[in-house]
Design an enzyme around this catalytic site. Structure first.
Site, short mmCIF file in Angstrom:
data_model
loop_
_atom_site.label_atom_id
_atom_site.label_comp_id
_atom_site.label_asym_id
_atom_site.label_seq_id
_atom_site.Cartn_x
_atom_site.Cartn_y
_atom_site.Cartn_z
N ASN A 119 -61.17 79.03 8.00
CA ASN A 119 -61.02 79.74 6.73
C ASN A 119 -61.96 80.94 6.72
O ASN A 119 -62.75 81.13 7.64
CB ASN A 119 -61.38 78.82 5.55
CG ASN A 119 -60.24 77.90 5.16
OD1 ASN A 119 -59.08 78.20 5.38
ND2 ASN A 119 -60.58 76.77 4.57
N HIS A 160 -51.31 76.86 2.43
CA HIS A 160 -51.28 78.06 3.28
C HIS A 160 -49.86 78.59 3.49
O HIS A 160 -49.51 79.07 4.57
CB HIS A 160 -51.93 77.78 4.65
CG HIS A 160 -53.38 77.42 4.57
ND1 HIS A 160 -54.38 78.36 4.55
CD2 HIS A 160 -54.00 76.21 4.48
CE1 HIS A 160 -55.56 77.75 4.46
NE2 HIS A 160 -55.36 76.45 4.40
#
Ligand code: NDP
Length: 517
Positions: free
Chosen positions: A146, A73
């Protein structure tokens, strides 16, 4: 007519730092100084003097501008927003954030891609991070999800290996479809997430046009200490919109920061993106008899059996004034829950309880929760002291031990968590034969056969064929055939279409697999 020299002089003077109402240029320690651009030398052409501390400070600070990149990420965008309760869910949770209709809570949301580095393109085929921090009066609640309801694996021990396959090949230093499909084909539980990733939802048009999911199963506790399990869904009010594969690839070259720009510009012009929070609830009794493991991150809870319940709306309405200060230093941890919200036995969640705060302590230091974006805006009182960058006054002259006879910090028993009933007293690694544990195919099959439109099926097959065409090397056929078996097990239609797209002779592939069995 003014001469050029005079015009330039007047422009320079108007920029003078010593003009009224302007700030003086200073060192980090606050000393005003004048020589910001010329280094002190011995004579006009001589070597530089060591005593030019301003030079050292500028160069040394520059050398330290980068902090460790997040290992996953790394590329992200973020904004502040407001959560507003629209429906009463107090029968499920006593969390203060949900205590009454109309209640508003400030929050911060960071979106991201997963596998790419900090400079990678926003439109890569990848899941998107959807990490939220709600600044509640009972502490910060982080829901670190997510844009997909499931994940590739269900055991945290596999996480490092999995992520290695999404990063660069150790030899070529390039992304490797061979590594990716090798891992996926050897870990069939990944199929559900692979299917979503390979649909056009794997390349969302922007962060505004995708859903967010807490993904894990969490629990809720009400005022009577009754517990239910819960899944959180944030449904985009902008509607789902995706790039097709060709447009996503084109956008990588045209504007690698497309999603960042889209978010900042939408908020700048007051077009605030919104999501509707809905929850699914499962009682502990239902959890015992559910045909799949309700704590398995590779599976969803069907909406027909566990309908979505409205809770509230989330609106992003403030761009952070400085990217590094807020977005880069933001630190989310699923471990950060608040009273009324609890964990569950989801193995991936349990693994992340440990690894997220650990990553932040490495990346930002042990006092990362003192950084403004991570700081609880309400009173924080404990006996943690010292460490790198203790910038909050460090408790001043108050006692640094508990219990003590001097301060007024008390333990509030009303926050006691309910005791947990554990199912077993046997410590073991897994039960391979537990009911539903090996069913990696029913839900991906339902997604392809029942949920996707014909156009979505065609896009998904085309994306899979394109991605699998990159598999190379001596194990190419083995990997392709192994993965084809998973597609066939989920849906004969899907397996047939992918095999045809790859030009695989299905009979020959079956013989190949039979020789490997
Ligand atoms: P439903 O028909 O009630 O729900 C289907 C869901 O699939 C909707 O939430 C829909 O999203 C979503 N969806 C549609 N296209 C895609 C896609 N290409 N990729 C991912 N999600 C998509 O069925 P069930 O609840 O019985 O689930 C059937 C299958 O749907 C599951 O096996 C799973 O694969 C998928 N799914 C289920 C979810 C759940 O929480 N139950 C959540 C997401 C997917 P939208 O809101 O845009 O209409």
């Amino acid at each position: 007519m003014m001469q050029i020299d005079e015009i330039c002089k007047s422009i320079q003077q108007s920029n003078s730092p010593f003009m009224e109402n302007k700030k003086k240029l200073t060192t980090a320690s606050g000393r005003p100084y004048a020589e910001n651009e010329n280094t002190m030398t011995v004579g006009p052409r001589g070597p530089i003097l060591l005593q030019d501390y301003i030079l050292h400070e500028k160069m040394a600070h520059f050398n330290r501008e980068r902090i460790p990149e997040r290992v996953v990420h790394a590329k992200g965008s973020g904004a502040y927003g407001t959560f507003t309760v629209t429906h009463d869910i107090s029968k499920y949770t006593r969390a203060k954030m949900f205590s009454n209709i109309g209640k508003q809570t400030k929050m911060f949301l960071r979106f991201s891609t997963v596998g790419g580095e900090k400079g990678s393109a926003d439109t890569e085929r990848d899941p998107r991070g959807f990490a939220m921090k709600f600044y509640t009066e009972d502490g910060n609640w982080d829901l670190v999800g997510n844009n997909t309801p499931v994940f590739f694996i269900k055991d945290p021990k596999k996480f490092g290996d999995f992520i290695h396959t999404q990063k660069r090949d150790p030899h070529t230093n390039c992304k490797s479809p061979t590594m990716m499909w090798d891992f996926w084909s050897l870990n069939p539980e990944s199929l559900h997430q692979v299917m979503i990733l390979m649909s056009d939802r794997g390349t969302p048009f922007s962060y505004r046009h995708m859903h967010g999911f807490g993904s894990h199963t969490f629990s809720l506790v009400n005022a009577k200490n009754e517990v239910v399990y819960v899944k959180f869904h944030f449904k985009t009010a902008q509607g789902i919109k995706n790039f097709d594969n060709a447009s996503a690839t084109e956008m990588k070259g045209n504007d690698a920061d497309w999603a960042q720009r889209d978010l900042v510009e939408a908020i700048q012009k007051g077009d605030f993106p919104k999501w509707n929070l809905r929850i699914q609830v499962m009682t502990p009794e239902q959890a015992k008899t559910f045909r799949w493991n309700p704590f398995d991150l590779t599976k969803v809870w069907p909406h027909g059996e566990f309908p979505l319940i409205d809770v509230g709306t989330l609106e992003l309405n403030e761009n952070p004034d400085n990217y590094f200060a807020h977005v880069e230093q933001a630190a989310f941890a699923p471990a950060h829950i608040v009273d009324g919200i609890g964990y569950s036995p989801d193995k991936m969640l349990q693994g992340r309880l440990l690894s997220y705060p650990d990553a932040h302590r490495y990346r930002l230091g042990g006092n990362y929760e003192q950084i403004p974006v991570n700081k609880c805006p309400y009173l924080v009182a404990n006996y943690q002291r010292d460490g790198l960058m203790a910038v909050n006054g460090n408790g001043g002259s108050a006692p640094n031990y508990f219990p003590n006879s001097f301060d007024d910090i008390v333990v509030d028993e009303s926050y006691k968590e309910p005791a947990e009933q554990l199912e077993s007293s046997i410590a073991d690694w897994y039960d391979r034969n537990a009911p539903g544990e090996n069913d990696h195919y029913t839900q991906p099959g339902a997604l392809f056969n029942k949920v996707m439109t014909e156009a979505e099926k065609q896009a998904t097959v085309s994306n899979i064929v394109g991605a699998m065409s990159g598999i190379s090397g001596p194990k190419r056929d083995l990997i392709i055939n192994r993965q084809l078996c998973h597609f066939f097990r989920a849906s004969i239609d899907l397996g047939t279409r992918v095999a045809q797209g790859l030009g695989v002779d299905i009979n020959a592939a079956q013989e190949h697999m039979a020789t490997m069995a």
